[in-house]
Design a protein around this motif. Structure first.
Motif, PDB file in Angstrom:
ATOM      1  N   THR A 297      -8.161   7.126  -7.862  1.00 32.39           N
ATOM      2  CA  THR A 297      -9.624   7.101  -7.896  1.00 32.39           C
ATOM      3  C   THR A 297     -10.164   6.058  -6.908  1.00 32.39           C
ATOM      4  O   THR A 297     -11.263   6.202  -6.369  1.00 32.39           O
ATOM      5  N   TYR A 298      -9.388   5.014  -6.673  1.00 32.70           N
ATOM      6  CA  TYR A 298      -9.816   3.944  -5.768  1.00 32.70           C
ATOM      7  C   TYR A 298      -9.003   3.908  -4.467  1.00 32.70           C
ATOM      8  O   TYR A 298      -9.546   3.645  -3.410  1.00 32.70           O
ATOM      9  N   TYR A 299      -7.690   4.101  -4.587  1.00 34.94           N
ATOM     10  CA  TYR A 299      -6.794   3.941  -3.437  1.00 34.94           C
ATOM     11  C   TYR A 299      -7.329   4.693  -2.210  1.00 34.94           C
ATOM     12  O   TYR A 299      -7.766   5.823  -2.350  1.00 34.94           O
ATOM     13  N   PRO A 300      -7.238   4.149  -1.000  1.00 37.13           N
ATOM     14  CA  PRO A 300      -6.584   2.892  -0.625  1.00 37.13           C
ATOM     15  C   PRO A 300      -7.528   1.685  -0.586  1.00 37.13           C
ATOM     16  O   PRO A 300      -7.092   0.606  -0.202  1.00 37.13           O
ATOM     17  N   THR A 301      -8.795   1.876  -0.963  1.00 33.00           N
ATOM     18  CA  THR A 301      -9.731   0.750  -0.879  1.00 33.00           C
ATOM     19  C   THR A 301     -10.076   0.283  -2.298  1.00 33.00           C
ATOM     20  O   THR A 301      -9.432   0.677  -3.260  1.00 33.00           O
ATOM     21  N   LYS A 302     -11.103  -0.538  -2.381  1.00 32.22           N
ATOM     22  CA  LYS A 302     -11.584  -0.950  -3.704  1.00 32.22           C
ATOM     23  C   LYS A 302     -12.866  -0.183  -4.050  1.00 32.22           C
ATOM     24  O   LYS A 302     -13.578  -0.548  -4.980  1.00 32.22           O
TER      25      LYS A 302
ATOM     26  N   LYS B 241      -4.469  14.233  -1.159  1.00 31.35           N
ATOM     27  CA  LYS B 241      -4.354  14.335   0.305  1.00 31.35           C
ATOM     28  C   LYS B 241      -4.836  13.033   0.962  1.00 31.35           C
ATOM     29  O   LYS B 241      -4.252  12.538   1.924  1.00 31.35           O
ATOM     30  N   ASN B 242      -5.873  12.465   0.388  1.00 32.15           N
ATOM     31  CA  ASN B 242      -6.398  11.205   0.897  1.00 32.15           C
ATOM     32  C   ASN B 242      -5.332  10.112   0.809  1.00 32.15           C
ATOM     33  O   ASN B 242      -5.126   9.330   1.739  1.00 32.15           O
ATOM     34  N   VAL B 243      -4.625  10.084  -0.316  1.00 30.57           N
ATOM     35  CA  VAL B 243      -3.559   9.090  -0.501  1.00 30.57           C
ATOM     36  C   VAL B 243      -2.425   9.352   0.489  1.00 30.57           C
ATOM     37  O   VAL B 243      -1.906   8.435   1.132  1.00 30.57           O
ATOM     38  N   ARG B 244      -2.054  10.604   0.631  1.00 31.19           N
ATOM     39  CA  ARG B 244      -0.944  10.956   1.526  1.00 31.19           C
ATOM     40  C   ARG B 244      -1.291  10.677   2.995  1.00 31.19           C
ATOM     41  O   ARG B 244      -0.462  10.180   3.757  1.00 31.19           O
ATOM     42  N   ASP B 245      -2.523  10.959   3.362  1.00 32.82           N
ATOM     43  CA  ASP B 245      -2.945  10.684   4.749  1.00 32.82           C
ATOM     44  C   ASP B 245      -2.826   9.195   5.064  1.00 32.82           C
ATOM     45  O   ASP B 245      -2.349   8.804   6.125  1.00 32.82           O
ATOM     46  N   GLU B 246      -3.287   8.376   4.116  1.00 28.56           N
ATOM     47  CA  GLU B 246      -3.209   6.931   4.322  1.00 28.56           C
ATOM     48  C   GLU B 246      -1.754   6.482   4.388  1.00 28.56           C
ATOM     49  O   GLU B 246      -1.372   5.671   5.235  1.00 28.56           O
ATOM     50  N   LEU B 247      -0.942   7.029   3.507  1.00 26.91           N
ATOM     51  CA  LEU B 247       0.489   6.700   3.489  1.00 26.91           C
ATOM     52  C   LEU B 247       1.122   7.013   4.847  1.00 26.91           C
ATOM     53  O   LEU B 247       1.813   6.172   5.438  1.00 26.91           O
ATOM     54  N   GLU B 248       0.889   8.191   5.361  1.00 24.73           N
ATOM     55  CA  GLU B 248       1.516   8.590   6.626  1.00 24.73           C
ATOM     56  C   GLU B 248       0.990   7.760   7.794  1.00 24.73           C
ATOM     57  O   GLU B 248       1.705   7.495   8.754  1.00 24.73           O
ATOM     58  N   ARG B 249      -0.251   7.334   7.664  1.00 28.02           N
ATOM     59  CA  ARG B 249      -0.865   6.533   8.745  1.00 28.02           C
ATOM     60  C   ARG B 249      -0.188   5.177   8.904  1.00 28.02           C
ATOM     61  O   ARG B 249      -0.074   4.665  10.019  1.00 28.02           O
TER      62      ARG B 249
ATOM     63  N   ARG C 248       0.832  -1.203   0.000  1.00 28.49           N
ATOM     64  CA  ARG C 248       0.000   0.000   0.000  1.00 28.49           C
ATOM     65  C   ARG C 248       0.873   1.262   0.000  1.00 28.49           C
ATOM     66  O   ARG C 248       0.554   2.257  -0.641  1.00 28.49           O
ATOM     67  N   ILE C 249       1.975   1.199   0.729  1.00 25.17           N
ATOM     68  CA  ILE C 249       2.900   2.341   0.764  1.00 25.17           C
ATOM     69  C   ILE C 249       3.550   2.551  -0.602  1.00 25.17           C
ATOM     70  O   ILE C 249       3.659   3.678  -1.088  1.00 25.17           O
ATOM     71  N   MET C 250       3.960   1.462  -1.224  1.00 32.49           N
ATOM     72  CA  MET C 250       4.630   1.591  -2.530  1.00 32.49           C
ATOM     73  C   MET C 250       3.682   2.165  -3.582  1.00 32.49           C
ATOM     74  O   MET C 250       4.101   2.951  -4.430  1.00 32.49           O
ATOM     75  N   VAL C 251       2.420   1.757  -3.545  1.00 36.59           N
ATOM     76  CA  VAL C 251       1.463   2.294  -4.505  1.00 36.59           C
ATOM     77  C   VAL C 251       1.278   3.791  -4.268  1.00 36.59           C
ATOM     78  O   VAL C 251       1.307   4.603  -5.208  1.00 36.59           O
ATOM     79  N   ALA C 252       1.133   4.182  -3.000  1.00 39.23           N
ATOM     80  CA  ALA C 252       0.986   5.614  -2.685  1.00 39.23           C
ATOM     81  C   ALA C 252       2.223   6.381  -3.122  1.00 39.23           C
ATOM     82  O   ALA C 252       2.127   7.471  -3.701  1.00 39.23           O
ATOM     83  N   ALA C 253       3.403   5.811  -2.858  1.00 40.16           N
ATOM     84  CA  ALA C 253       4.652   6.487  -3.227  1.00 40.16           C
ATOM     85  C   ALA C 253       4.764   6.623  -4.744  1.00 40.16           C
ATOM     86  O   ALA C 253       5.222   7.648  -5.250  1.00 40.16           O
ATOM     87  N   SER C 254       4.335   5.586  -5.480  1.00 41.23           N
ATOM     88  CA  SER C 254       4.386   5.660  -6.949  1.00 41.23           C
ATOM     89  C   SER C 254       3.442   6.746  -7.467  1.00 41.23           C
ATOM     90  O   SER C 254       3.730   7.411  -8.455  1.00 41.23           O
ATOM     91  N   CYS C 255       2.311   6.923  -6.788  1.00 40.32           N
ATOM     92  CA  CYS C 255       1.347   7.972  -7.184  1.00 40.32           C
ATOM     93  C   CYS C 255       1.878   9.359  -6.862  1.00 40.32           C
ATOM     94  O   CYS C 255       1.810  10.268  -7.678  1.00 40.32           O
ATOM     95  N   LEU C 256       2.404   9.519  -5.638  1.00 41.39           N
ATOM     96  CA  LEU C 256       2.754  10.864  -5.159  1.00 41.39           C
ATOM     97  C   LEU C 256       4.181  11.264  -5.510  1.00 41.39           C
ATOM     98  O   LEU C 256       4.488  12.445  -5.569  1.00 41.39           O
TER      99      LEU C 256
END
Ligand SMILES: [Zn+2]
Length: 286
Positions: A165-170, A262-270, A143-151
């Motif tokens: 559009t989906y991350y971090p859920t389905k 921001k949603n992706v980054r929040d999940e990443l930091e969490r 999940r972290i790698m996907v967020a990092a690849s996006c951001l």
């Protein structure tokens, strides 16, 4: 000292990135594993520290932009260089198969950090562009790698937008839709890296990129080889990218895109491990 050629410089940067990514992932093991534990031979460790000091310095403060096996893929592509187009895909898949075969440890169902799938994307007579599936074990590292690849700007922004559009859920976001339908002229085909057999796209890739004939699972969004392969195609062939039209129209509404990021980054930091003190940067070898 011998002056480094362009090819050597590229190879060194990739090794540096592979080490950084592996050391970063070591923090998720229980108990966390330091580079010193991962590289268990003293002489090797000293040599690597001298040659790649930055990987050792930054693994606990900067995020990798991608998983180690993605760098391994680049290394093989780099080694093959300019082969004839006909042979290149086959040769690359064969080399990767040969590389990963001995890595399967007895008793393990999968090979840690080794991708199961490669995807080849091309358009008419264009070069092939490759990607591998996410090669991390456990929920949070992937999940972290996907967020990092996006951001971290590793992925092309269209691919990142589709995944976000989906991350971090389905579940699809109600306020942001960056999914798109791949232009018909693009050929996107995945192969199993164990047996070399063709693989149909999964349901997630159907939802993200409009790929048809989807089968089987809805894998976590952004984990499949298609994402990296299409990203590399878009980054290198502008005329194909120009034919891609995300659902949000000509431009995403800035506030909505910012909210999705921001949603992706929040999940990443969490979900970052406690040992990791992020300085806000993504590690880029140089
Ligand atoms: Zn997929």
């Amino acid at each position: 000292m011998r002056r480094m050629s362009g090819r050597d410089t590229k190879a060194k940067a990739l090794v540096e990135e592979i080490l950084h990514s592996i050391f970063f992932l070591g923090q998720f093991l229980k108990p966390p594993c330091t580079p010193e534990k991962i590289i268990s031979t003293g002489r090797k460790l000293a040599g690597l520290k001298t040659q790649y000091p930055v990987s050792f310095e930054l693994y606990s403060s900067q995020l990798p932009r991608r998983s180690p096996f993605s760098c391994v893929l680049d290394m093989f592509v780099h080694m093959i260089g300019k082969q004839t187009k006909k042979d290149k895909d086959h040769l690359l898949i064969q080399m990767l198969k040969d590389f990963i075969r001995p890595l399967k440890k007895d008793g393990l169902k999968s090979r840690p950090l080794v991708s199961s799938t490669i995807c080849v994307s091309k358009c008419n007579n264009s070069d092939s562009y490759y990607g591998v599936s996410m090669s991390t074990t456990g929920c949070h590292p992937g999940r972290i790698m996907v967020a990092a690849s996006c951001l971290g700007t590793y992925w092309d922004s269209y691919v990142a937008g589709a995944v976000m559009t989906y991350y971090p859920t389905k579940e699809k976001k109600s306020y942001f839709d960056g999914t798109f339908k791949l232009p018909g002229k693009v050929h996107c085909q995945s192969f199993n890296l164990s047996d070399g057999e063709k693989k149909d796209p999964c349901k997630s890739c159907g939802n993200l990129f409009g790929l048809s004939k989807t089968v089987g699972m809805e894998w976590a969004y952004g984990h499949c080889a298609e994402a990296e392969s299409l990203s590399n195609l878009f980054k290198n062939v502008e005329e194909i990218r120009n034919d891609v039209h995300p659902q949000y129209g000509s431009f995403p509404i800035p506030e909505k895109k910012t909210r999705a990021k921001k949603n992706v980054r929040d999940e990443l930091e969490r979900i970052l491990p406690n040992t990791f003190k992020w300085d806000g940067h993504f590690y880029t070898p140089g």
